[in-house]
Design an enzyme around this catalytic site. Structure first.
Site, short mmCIF file in Angstrom:
data_model
loop_
_atom_site.label_atom_id
_atom_site.label_comp_id
_atom_site.label_asym_id
_atom_site.label_seq_id
_atom_site.Cartn_x
_atom_site.Cartn_y
_atom_site.Cartn_z
N ASP A 25 -29.95 28.73 8.71
CA ASP A 25 -29.04 27.81 8.03
C ASP A 25 -28.74 28.29 6.61
O ASP A 25 -29.57 28.96 5.99
CB ASP A 25 -29.67 26.41 8.00
CG ASP A 25 -28.65 25.33 7.71
OD1 ASP A 25 -27.44 25.59 7.80
OD2 ASP A 25 -29.08 24.21 7.37
N TRP A 30 -24.21 29.96 0.89
CA TRP A 30 -24.29 31.32 0.35
C TRP A 30 -22.89 31.82 -0.03
O TRP A 30 -22.69 32.40 -1.09
CB TRP A 30 -24.94 32.22 1.39
CG TRP A 30 -25.29 33.60 0.93
CD1 TRP A 30 -26.48 34.00 0.39
CD2 TRP A 30 -24.46 34.78 1.01
NE1 TRP A 30 -26.45 35.35 0.13
CE2 TRP A 30 -25.22 35.85 0.49
CE3 TRP A 30 -23.17 35.02 1.46
CZ2 TRP A 30 -24.73 37.15 0.42
CZ3 TRP A 30 -22.67 36.31 1.38
CH2 TRP A 30 -23.44 37.37 0.87
N ASN A 73 -22.04 21.97 16.39
CA ASN A 73 -21.17 22.89 15.63
C ASN A 73 -19.77 23.00 16.24
O ASN A 73 -18.84 23.48 15.57
CB ASN A 73 -21.80 24.29 15.52
CG ASN A 73 -23.02 24.36 14.62
OD1 ASN A 73 -23.90 25.19 14.81
ND2 ASN A 73 -23.09 23.50 13.61
N ARG A 193 -37.06 27.28 9.09
CA ARG A 193 -35.70 26.82 8.78
C ARG A 193 -35.36 27.26 7.37
O ARG A 193 -36.09 26.94 6.43
CB ARG A 193 -35.56 25.30 8.90
CG ARG A 193 -34.10 24.89 8.61
CD ARG A 193 -33.70 23.52 9.10
NE ARG A 193 -32.25 23.36 8.93
CZ ARG A 193 -31.50 22.52 9.61
NH1 ARG A 193 -32.04 21.75 10.52
NH2 ARG A 193 -30.19 22.44 9.39
N SER A 201 -32.31 19.20 13.66
CA SER A 201 -30.91 19.41 14.10
C SER A 201 -30.79 19.73 15.59
O SER A 201 -30.11 20.69 15.99
CB SER A 201 -30.24 20.50 13.25
OG SER A 201 -30.25 20.15 11.89
N GLU A 212 -45.78 24.83 14.25
CA GLU A 212 -45.93 24.78 12.80
C GLU A 212 -44.55 24.96 12.16
O GLU A 212 -43.78 25.83 12.55
CB GLU A 212 -46.85 25.93 12.33
CG GLU A 212 -48.29 25.80 12.82
CD GLU A 212 -49.00 24.60 12.21
OE1 GLU A 212 -48.73 24.25 11.04
OE2 GLU A 212 -49.84 24.00 12.92
#
Ligand code: IPE
Ligand code: IPE
Ligand code: MG
Length: 248
Positions: A25, A30, A73, A193, A201, A212
């Site tokens: 993600d 960015w 998406n 993530r 999500s 974990e």
């Protein structure tokens, strides 16, 4: 510490996660930070995929699952969706040979029927080309939704019950797991993530039961080999209890 020293430390520690899943993600942010369109971030994200695959293979991870495109998406603008599909096709063309040489078997999970014929053909070609690779399996989650995956699994079992070949009482966790998109894979040991969002999500809801979690603020295009190794080192410091108490 250099990347190779980090890798050395990971190997000395010994407990490399067998299955790492990643929610890649932050491409859009960015790009925005650079005043560029979101597609620019997705393109940069493709380079990060290359690095993650290589790092996972080098560390001895058996299965790497990358969340590339979710069911949700599909709600993005058509231009962004088509840019993402174009990048996926480009990834296949660029990486197919290299993945085969490295012994990486690609598997795609998700509702692939929703993809256009060109994207489907690209996926089929990378799957065919890399079949039998024994070093690592790379699952690409495309048009993937965990709830849909679970519903499909339930439907498959219901059909068998309706056909009289299965009794409801025979349905257990093992049989249910076998109907999901990942019947051959151990559950993920580690979920990474990027970009700081603390949510799942709709990703691997069943398989993540005791995984974990590792959330990093680093945006996906910046997440390189070193970040991947640092995530593995963090995992190696965890105490996994699975609901039990550990003898002290
Ligand atoms: C992840 O980056 C890539 C996909 C979901 C396809 P985003 O596009 O979600 O980037 P942000 O979250 O908007 O920064
Ligand atoms: C999750 O990222 C899906 C992928 C990385 C493919 P999103 O950016 O779509 O998720 P939300 O909207 O932040 O939950
Ligand atoms: Mg996002």
């Amino acid at each position: 510490m250099s990347c190779e020293q980090l890798l050395q430390e990971i190997r000395l520690n010994g407990t490399v996660p067998r299955h790492v899943a990643v929610i890649m993600d932050g491409n859009g942010r960015w790009a925005r930070e650079r005043g560029q369109p979101r597609e620019f971030g997705h393109r940069a994200g493709m380079q990060a995929v290359r690095q993650a695959v290589e790092a996972a293979g080098d560390a001895g991870v058996e299965v790497l699952t990358l969340y590339a495109f979710s069911q949700e998406n599909w709600g993005r603008p058509a231009t962004e969706i088509s840019a993402l599909m174009g990048l996926l096709e480009l990834y296949v063309r660029r990486e197919r040979r290299d993945l085969k040489e490295k012994g990486i078997e690609v598997h795609c999970i998700g509702e692939l029927d929703r993809l256009g014929p060109r994207t489907r053909a690209a996926i089929q070609s990378i799957v065919d080309h890399t079949r039998g690779g024994a070093r690592m399996r790379l699952n690409l989650a495309i048009s993937y939704g965990a709830r849909q995956e679970i519903v499909l699994a339930a439907r498959k079992l219901a059909e068998r019950v309706a056909a009289g070949t299965l009794l409801p009482g025979e349905i257990d966790e093992e049989l249910f797991s076998q109907q999901l998109y990942t019947p051959r894979d151990p559950d993920p040991d580690l979920l990474i993530r990027t970009s700081g969002e603390q949510r799942i999500s709709n990703f691997m809801l069943w398989q993540l039961a005791y995984t974990e979690l590792y959330v990093t603020p680093v945006l996906w295009p910046d997440f390189g080999r070193e970040h991947f190794f640092r995530a593995l080192l963090d995992y190696q410091r965890r105490e996994r209890r699975f609901g039990r108490v550990l003898a002290s």
